[in-house]
Design a protein around this motif. Structure first.
Motif, PDB file in Angstrom:
ATOM      1  N   VAL A  82      20.723  14.864  12.139  1.00  0.00           N
ATOM      2  CA  VAL A  82      21.077  16.284  12.080  1.00  0.00           C
ATOM      3  C   VAL A  82      19.813  17.143  11.997  1.00  0.00           C
ATOM      4  N   VAL A 122      29.580  16.700  12.904  1.00  0.00           N
ATOM      5  CA  VAL A 122      29.350  15.259  12.983  1.00  0.00           C
ATOM      6  C   VAL A 122      30.722  14.593  12.965  1.00  0.00           C
ATOM      7  N   LEU A 131      20.323  16.169   3.187  1.00  0.00           N
ATOM      8  CA  LEU A 131      20.264  17.366   4.016  1.00  0.00           C
ATOM      9  C   LEU A 131      20.084  18.606   3.161  1.00  0.00           C
ATOM     10  N   GLN A 161      20.417  22.721   4.780  1.00  0.00           N
ATOM     11  CA  GLN A 161      21.697  23.209   5.269  1.00  0.00           C
ATOM     12  C   GLN A 161      21.855  24.675   4.925  1.00  0.00           C
ATOM     13  N   LEU A 193      27.669  21.309   6.863  1.00  0.00           N
ATOM     14  CA  LEU A 193      27.985  20.884   8.219  1.00  0.00           C
ATOM     15  C   LEU A 193      29.265  20.048   8.177  1.00  0.00           C
TER      16      LEU A 193
END
Lengths: 317, 317
Positions: free
Chosen positions: B247, B255, B280, B284, B288
């Motif tokens: 990502v 995803v 992440l 972010q 996500l």
């Protein structure tokens, strides 16, 4: 038809005026003065622009636009600097302010992105349209170019290779993650690891240095210092793996390595390439070129000028 | 206007006739007969096609084209199966042979690619154009879709997430690499790791099973078996990290997780999401979406039909 390219760094602003074929008419630099606040930084950009224009005698109408590379995350569409820790900026509407100041269209992008555009336009990436570029410095910057355009993805900041996790139980990163590439292979990480090895009492040419820099480790490794070589081998191994992983996902036609660490030659490139080839082994149809960046610290402003050029051509989004 | 979608697996060929809005008119399957050679496989595809057409009474002119998902690497432009180990094919000119046999245009692609197209068209990816899909089965397949099109990159086979290295000192993979995601988180890897833990003499509901399958480990974990949970936690952690890394590089807007392992629910999704979010974290802007695939084993032939449809619309390259 000329374009202004600005590479806005935490300590220095580099700039140049470039024509549409990529010739650099003039270039210069001024201190950023980030500590004096945003208005001071804007004034420095304005001063540099005036100086560059005066030097080559360019009239207002001839300078069509300016591109600016920012050390942080950028909202390209809104012309906003989302976060630039070195400059202490957050959600700063740089484009609007600069357009007023300079009287020409301005385009912003992340510094790693503009450097990659610069290399694509005038440097190592000249023959390529699909580029993965990584810049190894204090931190690790990266950019993905697909079909000649920066690939930004959902976050708008593009590839964040510095924070790809390459060691699940690795050291904690400032981002909160564990084993980020930046904590294992940046110039900062190389120095930290060399220090740790020195603290273990191992013999090394680096022993007794007051201030240790990545450059010192690179030089010592070149002189055969075992401690330095080990530290670089480890960093290079992580770089090789991270690059191979990125290649497996993105499939670029070239990989470009920028930044001082990569320029140190075989002490870092040798083990990096070895690990890269090993990790990519059976998936490579033909060996993927792994090239050194060619523009050095000009890549930023050259790429920024290209950004302005391509934006005005309508290709800038 | 109808399209034939074929999902050519190592043991089973699944197929369906689909209209341009994605409605499945009919579907069916036949054994692949890979061991009987390529001509036998071609005959099976022809038989299945005839059966499907007869069932819904479609004339030759109404079936406009066929798409086929291949368990291996494909040269889409040349219509060539480069390597499909399960079928024992290497550089097999499938497109030409099938076009002769079926009398309609044929488009080939990798099975993970067509499954992702299927999910984009009719499944979990319906609202998205930039998709990262990973399918966790015997191996690990993956696909990247950018702007609604499969991203293939230089190698032509697209994202190879199964062979991204997530553990630098991990187990040796069949590809020759070390610590490939597939060796740590596929159904095969889960079974192997459960076996290793059992061999250490640890108590577990899995003890004494003649044949151990990933499904057994998933069920035991659901029943609170500690050994099974530990094995799944580890696999899920690697999946979470690998997805977060991807990502960071690609920046998809969604995803999608496919394959039986992902469908097992919280025992695998819980730790996977936790590690994904953690890795992440600061990058972010907003969470996500991480969605389960919706089409199950229909994704392949539905996506293959979409491939044919989009190819005939001129979007297929």
């Amino acid at each position: 038809m000329y374009f202004l390219g600005i590479d806005l760094g935490g300590t220095t602003i580099k700039g140049g005026i470039v024509d549409k074929t990529g010739n650099i008419l003039t270039q210069g630099q001024v201190p950023t003065r980030a500590e004096a606040g945003a208005e001071a930084v804007l004034a420095q950009i304005e001063n540099l622009t005036k100086e560059l224009k005066a030097r080559v005698g360019i009239s207002d109408g001839q300078l069509r636009g300016a591109g600016i590379g920012i050390p942080g995350s950028v909202d390209v569409e809104k012309g906003l600097v989302r976060l630039a820790p070195n400059l202490h900026w957050r959600n700063f509407p740089l484009r609007g302010k600069l357009e007023k100041l300079l009287g020409i269209p301005v385009v912003l992008d992340n510094d790693a992105h503009v450097a990659a555009l610069g290399e694509m336009w005038q440097g190592a990436g000249r023959d390529y349209q699909d580029i993965l570029m990584i810049t190894i410095g204090t931190g690790i910057g990266s950019a993905v170019i697909l079909n000649g355009q920066v690939h930004r993805g959902i976050f708008g900041y593009g590839a964040e290779m510095g924070h790809v996790k390459v060691e699940p139980h690795g050291p904690l990163c400032e981002c909160g993650g564990r084993g980020c590439l930046e904590t294992l292979a940046s110039a900062t990480a190389i120095v930290r690891q060399a220090r740790q090895e020195l603290e273990r009492g191992r013999p090394s040419l680096l022993r007794g240095k007051e201030t240790l820099e990545a450059r010192d480790v690179l030089v010592a490794a070149g002189q055969g210092d075992e401690l330095a070589r080990e530290v670089l081998n480890r960093a290079a191994g992580y770089l090789g793996i991270a690059l191979a992983n990125a290649v497996l996902l993105i499939g670029p036609t070239v990989v470009i390595l920028g930044g001082g660490v990569a320029q140190a030659g075989e002490v870092i490139l040798g083990p990096l390439k070895e690990r890269f080839e090993e990790a990519l082994g059976p998936w490579q149809i033909k060996p993927l070129p792994l090239l050194l960046a060619q523009l050095g610290n000009k890549a930023g402003f050259v790429g920024a000028a290209y950004l302005a050029l391509s934006f005005l051509r309508g290709e800038g989004k």
